[in-house]
Design a protein around this motif. Structure first.
Motif, PDB file in Angstrom:
ATOM      1  N   THR A 124       0.721  -1.178   0.073  1.00 53.91           N
ATOM      2  CA  THR A 124      -0.024   0.196   0.118  1.00 53.91           C
ATOM      3  C   THR A 124       0.705   1.169  -0.165  1.00 53.91           C
ATOM      4  OG1 THR A 124      -1.530  -1.317   1.254  1.00 53.91           O
ATOM      5  CG2 THR A 124      -2.029   1.219   1.064  1.00 53.91           C
ATOM      6  N   LYS A 125       1.891   1.106   0.803  1.00 60.31           N
ATOM      7  CA  LYS A 125       2.685   2.345   0.919  1.00 60.31           C
ATOM      8  C   LYS A 125       4.210   1.800   1.403  1.00 60.31           C
ATOM      9  CE  LYS A 125       2.316   7.115   2.206  1.00 60.31           C
ATOM     10  NZ  LYS A 125       1.704   8.145   3.147  1.00 60.31           N
ATOM     11  N   ALA A 126       5.069   2.780   1.054  1.00 61.09           N
ATOM     12  CA  ALA A 126       6.554   2.500   1.767  1.00 61.09           C
ATOM     13  C   ALA A 126       7.199   3.623   1.420  1.00 61.09           C
ATOM     14  CB  ALA A 126       7.372   1.729   0.446  1.00 61.09           C
ATOM     15  N   LYS A 127       7.891   3.753   2.632  1.00 61.84           N
ATOM     16  CA  LYS A 127       8.973   4.967   2.660  1.00 61.84           C
ATOM     17  C   LYS A 127      10.316   4.422   3.450  1.00 61.84           C
ATOM     18  CE  LYS A 127       8.954   9.417   4.479  1.00 61.84           C
ATOM     19  NZ  LYS A 127       9.016  10.636   3.245  1.00 61.84           N
ATOM     20  N   VAL A 128      11.243   5.226   2.879  1.00 56.49           N
ATOM     21  CA  VAL A 128      12.763   5.175   3.550  1.00 56.49           C
ATOM     22  C   VAL A 128      12.873   6.166   4.347  1.00 56.49           C
ATOM     23  CG1 VAL A 128      15.120   5.103   3.056  1.00 56.49           C
ATOM     24  CG2 VAL A 128      13.437   3.888   1.341  1.00 56.49           C
ATOM     25  N   ILE A 129      13.208   5.836   5.829  1.00 58.17           N
ATOM     26  CA  ILE A 129      13.660   6.641   6.980  1.00 58.17           C
ATOM     27  C   ILE A 129      14.794   6.409   7.442  1.00 58.17           C
ATOM     28  CG2 ILE A 129      11.097   7.296   7.193  1.00 58.17           C
ATOM     29  CD1 ILE A 129      11.456   5.555   9.955  1.00 58.17           C
ATOM     30  N   LYS A 130      15.484   7.234   8.243  1.00 60.37           N
ATOM     31  CA  LYS A 130      16.518   7.018   8.771  1.00 60.37           C
ATOM     32  C   LYS A 130      16.451   5.975  10.081  1.00 60.37           C
ATOM     33  CE  LYS A 130      19.366   8.872   6.239  1.00 60.37           C
ATOM     34  NZ  LYS A 130      20.397   8.478   5.419  1.00 60.37           N
ATOM     35  N   VAL A 131      17.199   5.228  10.376  1.00 64.02           N
ATOM     36  CA  VAL A 131      16.729   4.203  11.640  1.00 64.02           C
ATOM     37  C   VAL A 131      16.957   5.090  12.813  1.00 64.02           C
ATOM     38  CG1 VAL A 131      18.101   2.440  12.736  1.00 64.02           C
ATOM     39  CG2 VAL A 131      18.043   2.086  10.368  1.00 64.02           C
ATOM     40  N   GLU A 132      17.701   5.966  12.973  1.00 63.83           N
ATOM     41  CA  GLU A 132      17.529   6.736  13.920  1.00 63.83           C
ATOM     42  C   GLU A 132      16.412   7.351  14.483  1.00 63.83           C
ATOM     43  OE1 GLU A 132      19.232  10.907  12.003  1.00 63.83           O
ATOM     44  OE2 GLU A 132      20.602   9.500  12.682  1.00 63.83           O
ATOM     45  N   GLN A 133      15.371   7.478  13.422  1.00 59.38           N
ATOM     46  CA  GLN A 133      13.751   7.815  13.563  1.00 59.38           C
ATOM     47  C   GLN A 133      13.243   6.832  14.165  1.00 59.38           C
ATOM     48  OE1 GLN A 133      13.871   9.560   9.321  1.00 59.38           O
ATOM     49  NE2 GLN A 133      12.042  10.518  10.316  1.00 59.38           N
ATOM     50  N   LEU A 134      13.350   5.444  14.263  1.00 63.94           N
ATOM     51  CA  LEU A 134      12.814   4.507  14.807  1.00 63.94           C
ATOM     52  C   LEU A 134      12.717   4.678  16.412  1.00 63.94           C
ATOM     53  CD1 LEU A 134      13.849   1.341  12.862  1.00 63.94           C
ATOM     54  CD2 LEU A 134      11.618   2.764  12.627  1.00 63.94           C
ATOM     55  N   VAL A 135      11.601   4.426  17.142  1.00 61.07           N
ATOM     56  CA  VAL A 135      11.588   4.434  18.444  1.00 61.07           C
ATOM     57  C   VAL A 135      11.337   3.120  19.097  1.00 61.07           C
ATOM     58  CG1 VAL A 135      10.187   5.261  20.462  1.00 61.07           C
ATOM     59  CG2 VAL A 135      10.366   6.692  18.354  1.00 61.07           C
ATOM     60  N   PHE A 136      12.564   2.658  19.707  1.00 58.11           N
ATOM     61  CA  PHE A 136      12.571   1.455  20.568  1.00 58.11           C
ATOM     62  C   PHE A 136      12.177   1.557  22.131  1.00 58.11           C
ATOM     63  CE2 PHE A 136      15.335   1.322  17.007  1.00 58.11           C
ATOM     64  CZ  PHE A 136      15.272  -0.021  16.509  1.00 58.11           C
ATOM     65  N   ASN A 137      11.312   0.581  22.495  1.00 59.56           N
ATOM     66  CA  ASN A 137      10.591   0.783  23.842  1.00 59.56           C
ATOM     67  C   ASN A 137      10.875  -0.675  24.564  1.00 59.56           C
ATOM     68  OD1 ASN A 137       9.290   0.911  26.033  1.00 59.56           O
ATOM     69  ND2 ASN A 137       7.578   2.368  25.172  1.00 59.56           N
ATOM     70  N   ALA A 138      11.742  -0.895  25.315  1.00 57.37           N
ATOM     71  CA  ALA A 138      12.015  -2.027  25.929  1.00 57.37           C
ATOM     72  C   ALA A 138      10.914  -2.585  26.871  1.00 57.37           C
ATOM     73  CB  ALA A 138      13.274  -2.146  26.774  1.00 57.37           C
ATOM     74  N   ASP A 139       9.910  -1.701  27.202  1.00 57.65           N
ATOM     75  CA  ASP A 139       8.880  -2.043  28.043  1.00 57.65           C
ATOM     76  C   ASP A 139       7.755  -3.142  27.055  1.00 57.65           C
ATOM     77  OD1 ASP A 139       9.730  -0.585  30.121  1.00 57.65           O
ATOM     78  OD2 ASP A 139       8.527   1.000  29.513  1.00 57.65           O
ATOM     79  N   PHE A 140       7.850  -2.900  25.888  1.00 60.19           N
ATOM     80  CA  PHE A 140       7.070  -3.851  24.910  1.00 60.19           C
ATOM     81  C   PHE A 140       7.206  -5.109  24.923  1.00 60.19           C
ATOM     82  CE2 PHE A 140       6.083  -0.179  21.489  1.00 60.19           C
ATOM     83  CZ  PHE A 140       5.258   0.510  22.404  1.00 60.19           C
ATOM     84  N   ARG A 141       8.588  -5.416  25.734  1.00 58.22           N
ATOM     85  CA  ARG A 141       8.893  -6.960  25.522  1.00 58.22           C
ATOM     86  C   ARG A 141       7.990  -7.872  26.409  1.00 58.22           C
ATOM     87  NH1 ARG A 141      13.321 -10.250  24.299  1.00 58.22           N
ATOM     88  NH2 ARG A 141      13.349  -8.525  22.510  1.00 58.22           N
ATOM     89  N   ARG A 142       7.282  -7.045  27.373  1.00 55.61           N
ATOM     90  CA  ARG A 142       6.268  -7.684  28.173  1.00 55.61           C
ATOM     91  C   ARG A 142       5.060  -8.339  27.524  1.00 55.61           C
ATOM     92  NH1 ARG A 142       4.757  -2.353  29.469  1.00 55.61           N
ATOM     93  NH2 ARG A 142       2.513  -2.008  28.966  1.00 55.61           N
ATOM     94  N   TYR A 143       4.828  -7.714  26.371  1.00 53.46           N
ATOM     95  CA  TYR A 143       3.845  -8.470  25.397  1.00 53.46           C
ATOM     96  C   TYR A 143       4.110  -9.665  24.874  1.00 53.46           C
ATOM     97  CZ  TYR A 143       1.819  -3.816  25.734  1.00 53.46           C
ATOM     98  OH  TYR A 143       1.336  -2.708  26.382  1.00 53.46           O
TER      99      TYR A 143
END
Length: 179
Positions: free
Chosen positions: A16-35
């Motif tokens: 549907t859509k694709a976009k190239v961004i810089k990896v530095e724009q990704l947000v990582f949240n270690a709290d998600f590991r609980r899922y």
């Protein structure tokens, strides 16, 4: 390869859509590991692409941050019944199948990188991990965005992509990180 060419290839592959961004724009949240640890998908400890086998949140983030660019590609699907796990699983499976084929194309074009799919690796069902056997496809294994603790809503926002649909749509995301 130029970002616009990769985005065009994704459109040609049916995303549907694709976009190239810089990896530095990704947000990582270690709290998600609980899922993952809640094991709602049933793959925790039973799939090589899933925790705890894939690595800690810190290890996963470090692995991702080794790359410069992130190709985010999305499939937005119309859904008949949002409560139908069978329908949702089928749509996700089709997205991941298309993602794997597209990633093969990228690699054939000379790009090497790190793939992330929408859900755990499903190349073998059941995963050979359950039997204590080695992975049959170590060169193709890919963990999901959740295992990497990528905050998908922030990623979608950075890419101007739909995250929450209109109640009848669902979005599936894959990433390919590269230099």
């Amino acid at each position: 390869m130029e970002a616009y060419l990769i985005e065009e290839m994704a459109a040609e592959a049916g995303f549907t859509k694709a976009k190239v961004i810089k990896v530095e724009q990704l947000v990582f949240n270690a709290d998600f590991r609980r899922y993952c640890e809640e094991n709602l998908c049933g793959n925790y400890g039973d799939n090589y692409s899933c925790p705890p086998d894939c690595g800690t949140p810190a290890q996963m983030e470090a692995r991702a941050r080794e790359y410069e660019n992130a190709l985010v590609f999305q499939t937005v699907c119309e859904v008949e019944n949002m409560n139908s796990q069978e329908e949702l699983a089928g749509l996700k499976k089709e997205h991941n199948k298309r993602s794997r084929a597209f990633i093969r194309r990228l690699k054939e074009a000379g790009l090497t990188g790190l793939p992330m799919l929408a859900g755990p690796c499903d190349l073998c069902r059941p995963c050979r991990r359950e039997k204590g056997e080695d992975c049959a496809y170590p060169e193709q294994i890919s963990s999901c965005l959740s295992a990497y603790c990528v905050q998908a809503d922030k990623m979608a926002e950075a890419c101007d992509m739909i995250y929450w649909g209109n109640g009848r749509q669902i979005s599936y995301f894959s990433l390919f990180l590269y230099h």
